[in-house]
Design a protein around this motif. Sequence first.
Motif, mmCIF file in Angstrom:
data_model
loop_
_atom_site.group_PDB
_atom_site.id
_atom_site.type_symbol
_atom_site.label_atom_id
_atom_site.label_comp_id
_atom_site.label_asym_id
_atom_site.label_seq_id
_atom_site.Cartn_x
_atom_site.Cartn_y
_atom_site.Cartn_z
ATOM 1 N N UNK A 127 0.859 -1.184 0.000
ATOM 2 C CA UNK A 127 0.000 0.000 0.000
ATOM 3 C C UNK A 127 0.896 1.234 0.000
ATOM 4 N N UNK A 128 0.727 2.100 -0.987
ATOM 5 C CA UNK A 128 1.507 3.337 -1.048
ATOM 6 C C UNK A 128 0.536 4.506 -0.986
ATOM 7 N N UNK A 182 1.218 -6.323 -10.008
ATOM 8 C CA UNK A 182 0.284 -5.488 -10.747
ATOM 9 C C UNK A 182 0.036 -4.229 -9.925
ATOM 10 N N UNK A 183 -0.250 -3.129 -10.622
ATOM 11 C CA UNK A 183 -0.472 -1.851 -9.955
ATOM 12 C C UNK A 183 -1.925 -1.431 -10.143
ATOM 13 N N UNK A 184 -2.555 -1.100 -9.015
ATOM 14 C CA UNK A 184 -3.907 -0.546 -9.045
ATOM 15 C C UNK A 184 -3.845 0.853 -8.452
ATOM 16 N N UNK A 185 -4.246 1.844 -9.217
ATOM 17 C CA UNK A 185 -4.282 3.206 -8.696
ATOM 18 C C UNK A 185 -5.541 3.351 -7.859
ATOM 19 N N UNK A 211 0.483 -7.246 -5.526
ATOM 20 C CA UNK A 211 -0.408 -6.124 -5.830
ATOM 21 C C UNK A 211 0.166 -4.884 -5.160
ATOM 22 N N UNK A 212 0.185 -3.799 -5.921
ATOM 23 C CA UNK A 212 0.575 -2.501 -5.389
ATOM 24 C C UNK A 212 -0.636 -1.594 -5.532
ATOM 25 N N UNK A 213 -1.179 -1.154 -4.397
ATOM 26 C CA UNK A 213 -2.257 -0.161 -4.417
ATOM 27 C C UNK A 213 -1.586 1.193 -4.229
#
Length: 139
Positions: free
Chosen positions: A13-14, A95-98, A64-66
């Motif tokens: 989580x970023x 995978x990246x989810x904005x 997953x990267x949120x």
Amino acid sequence: MKGNNRKLDCVLLIDDDEATNFYHTIVLEEECEGLYIQSVRSAKEGLDFLLRKGKYANTPQPGIIFLDINMPGMTGWDFIAKYNDLSADIHKRAVVAMLTTSDNPDDRQRASALPAVIEFVHKPLTAEIFRKVMEENFN
């Protein structure tokens, strides 16, 4: 990407907002017991985590990267620009989810043009959003 062989061990989580990261961590913990969840408060720290720099040397790689868009200093867009330069191995795994509060249609259009971004969704992260990303990208 459906039907791939990815296995989810870790979510990153970023988001610069600590309360948002706390809430999203709870959502993920309720959805996936035993999942390693790392929250960071800057895009730079997110890159350090991905590259296993410093205190992140022995951490699992995220699947997953949120990613928040609007952060001070390095934005989510800046993160994606740097992410695109990372190794193909990282790209195969993650995978990246904005995840954003932005209602700007230009942001959605910009995200949809980026191969690294598989979702553009509004905060807060919900169990439904997480399950959708999981079902479409992981075993």
